[in-house]
Scaffold this motif. Structure first.
Motif, PDB file in Angstrom:
ATOM      1  N   GLY A  45       0.810  -1.214   0.000  1.00  0.00           N
ATOM      2  CA  GLY A  45       0.000   0.000   0.000  1.00  0.00           C
ATOM      3  C   GLY A  45       0.837   1.254   0.000  1.00  0.00           C
ATOM      4  N   PRO A  46       0.247   2.372   0.421  1.00  0.00           N
ATOM      5  CA  PRO A  46       0.949   3.662   0.365  1.00  0.00           C
ATOM      6  C   PRO A  46       2.034   3.862   1.414  1.00  0.00           C
ATOM      7  CG  PRO A  46      -1.228   3.905   1.348  1.00  0.00           C
ATOM      8  CD  PRO A  46      -1.149   2.500   0.844  1.00  0.00           C
ATOM      9  N   ASP A  47       2.071   3.028   2.467  1.00  0.00           N
ATOM     10  CA  ASP A  47       3.062   3.196   3.540  1.00  0.00           C
ATOM     11  C   ASP A  47       4.397   2.591   3.123  1.00  0.00           C
ATOM     12  OD1 ASP A  47       4.526   3.449   5.810  1.00  0.00           O
ATOM     13  OD2 ASP A  47       3.082   2.451   7.137  1.00  0.00           O
ATOM     14  N   ASP A  48       5.376   3.446   2.806  1.00  0.00           N
ATOM     15  CA  ASP A  48       6.661   2.929   2.329  1.00  0.00           C
ATOM     16  C   ASP A  48       7.455   2.222   3.418  1.00  0.00           C
ATOM     17  OD1 ASP A  48       7.337   5.108   3.854  1.00  0.00           O
ATOM     18  OD2 ASP A  48       8.288   6.249   2.232  1.00  0.00           O
ATOM     19  N   ALA A  53       8.631  -5.777  -1.568  1.00  0.00           N
ATOM     20  CA  ALA A  53       8.845  -6.065  -2.992  1.00  0.00           C
ATOM     21  C   ALA A  53       8.726  -4.828  -3.861  1.00  0.00           C
ATOM     22  CB  ALA A  53       7.875  -7.144  -3.472  1.00  0.00           C
ATOM     23  N   ASP A  54       8.821  -3.654  -3.253  1.00  0.00           N
ATOM     24  CA  ASP A  54       8.722  -2.402  -4.000  1.00  0.00           C
ATOM     25  C   ASP A  54       7.476  -2.383  -4.883  1.00  0.00           C
ATOM     26  OD1 ASP A  54       9.490   0.152  -4.740  1.00  0.00           O
ATOM     27  OD2 ASP A  54      10.640  -0.558  -6.467  1.00  0.00           O
ATOM     28  N   LEU A  55       6.380  -2.924  -4.359  1.00  0.00           N
ATOM     29  CA  LEU A  55       5.136  -3.023  -5.132  1.00  0.00           C
ATOM     30  C   LEU A  55       4.005  -2.300  -4.417  1.00  0.00           C
ATOM     31  CD1 LEU A  55       3.284  -4.152  -7.361  1.00  0.00           C
ATOM     32  CD2 LEU A  55       3.053  -6.240  -5.968  1.00  0.00           C
ATOM     33  N   ARG A  56       3.375  -1.403  -5.146  1.00  0.00           N
ATOM     34  CA  ARG A  56       2.193  -0.710  -4.628  1.00  0.00           C
ATOM     35  C   ARG A  56       0.979  -1.101  -5.463  1.00  0.00           C
ATOM     36  NH1 ARG A  56       3.108   5.633  -3.541  1.00  0.00           N
ATOM     37  NH2 ARG A  56       0.908   5.344  -2.995  1.00  0.00           N
ATOM     38  N   LEU A  57      -0.123  -1.357  -4.771  1.00  0.00           N
ATOM     39  CA  LEU A  57      -1.352  -1.723  -5.465  1.00  0.00           C
ATOM     40  C   LEU A  57      -2.460  -0.707  -5.243  1.00  0.00           C
ATOM     41  CD1 LEU A  57      -1.431  -5.553  -4.674  1.00  0.00           C
ATOM     42  CD2 LEU A  57      -0.801  -4.462  -6.840  1.00  0.00           C
ATOM     43  N   ASP A  58      -2.107   0.455  -4.672  1.00  0.00           N
ATOM     44  CA  ASP A  58      -3.135   1.445  -4.382  1.00  0.00           C
ATOM     45  C   ASP A  58      -3.359   2.419  -5.534  1.00  0.00           C
ATOM     46  OD1 ASP A  58      -0.466   2.177  -3.513  1.00  0.00           O
ATOM     47  OD2 ASP A  58      -1.339   4.067  -2.847  1.00  0.00           O
TER      48      ASP A  58
END
Length: 202
Positions: A45-48, A53-58
């Motif tokens: 999500g948005p919380d780094d 996996a350096d993957l965002r789904l938001d």
């Protein structure tokens, strides 16, 4: 007071139709986002600080980013979307969400994602931030044209025609007033309100 019940009912119907999707279309805000929020956003999500996996789904832009020859989401191509293949995997170190989260995907949920991706994987803003749009009022013909007295009737009639149903007999004014009052206030209507509704409907 004359038209308060009718006006409120109209705007409730208008709002509900404004966010309705075409038949068969997957609604991102109602069907996809809740699953992503519950199963995926903790790690993707948005919380780094918690992202893996350096993957965002938001966001679609991030979900479509090249991850080294593959993408989590390929709009229109479920078979090439890593997100779906991970959901379908039977390998403990590949399947998502990971078994340790104890939040496995249900078959029907995976199917919703497959359909969503096949339909273009459209991301949408939360419904609360989408301005409502006035729908086009259906035009009925024949006997139905005489039955329709207001825009709400037109939408109801359209649904009845589609389902091959006929309308029930019209309820008397005091019954309509009681239903509206109990729904809106939890209390029975006063005689004055019944009289006001009778005047509004006459």
């Amino acid at each position: 007071m004359k038209s308060s019940y009718a006006a409120l009912a109209f705007w409730v119907l208008l709002a509900s139709r404004s966010y309705a999707a075409p038949a068969g279309a997957v609604q991102f805000g109602r069907e996809i986002l809740p699953i992503l929020s519950d199963r995926c956003f903790h790690c993707h999500g948005p919380d780094d600080k918690s992202r893996k996996a350096d993957l965002r789904l938001d966001s679609l832009e991030e979900a479509m980013r090249d991850l080294g020859g593959y993408r989590a989401v390929e709009p229109g191509k479920p078979e090439k979307s890593a997100l779906l293949s991970r959901m379908l995997s039977t390998e403990a170190d590949e399947v998502m969400p990971p078994p340790k989260t104890h939040k496995p995907m249900k078959p029907e949920e995976v199917e919703v994602f497959r359909r969503w991706i096949a339909q273009g994987a459209k991301y949408e803003r939360h419904w609360a931030f989408v301005p409502p749009e006035r729908p086009v009022v259906p035009v009925l013909e024949g006997d139905w044209a005489g039955w329709v007295k207001n825009p709400i009737d037109a939408f109801v009639a359209q649904k009845l025609v589609r389902e091959g149903l006929k309308p029930a007999p019209e309820a008397p004014v005091h019954t309509l007033a009681r239903r509206a009052a109990l729904d809106l206030t939890g209390l029975p209507p006063t005689p004055a309100r019944v009289a006001a509704l009778s005047t509004a409907l006459s």
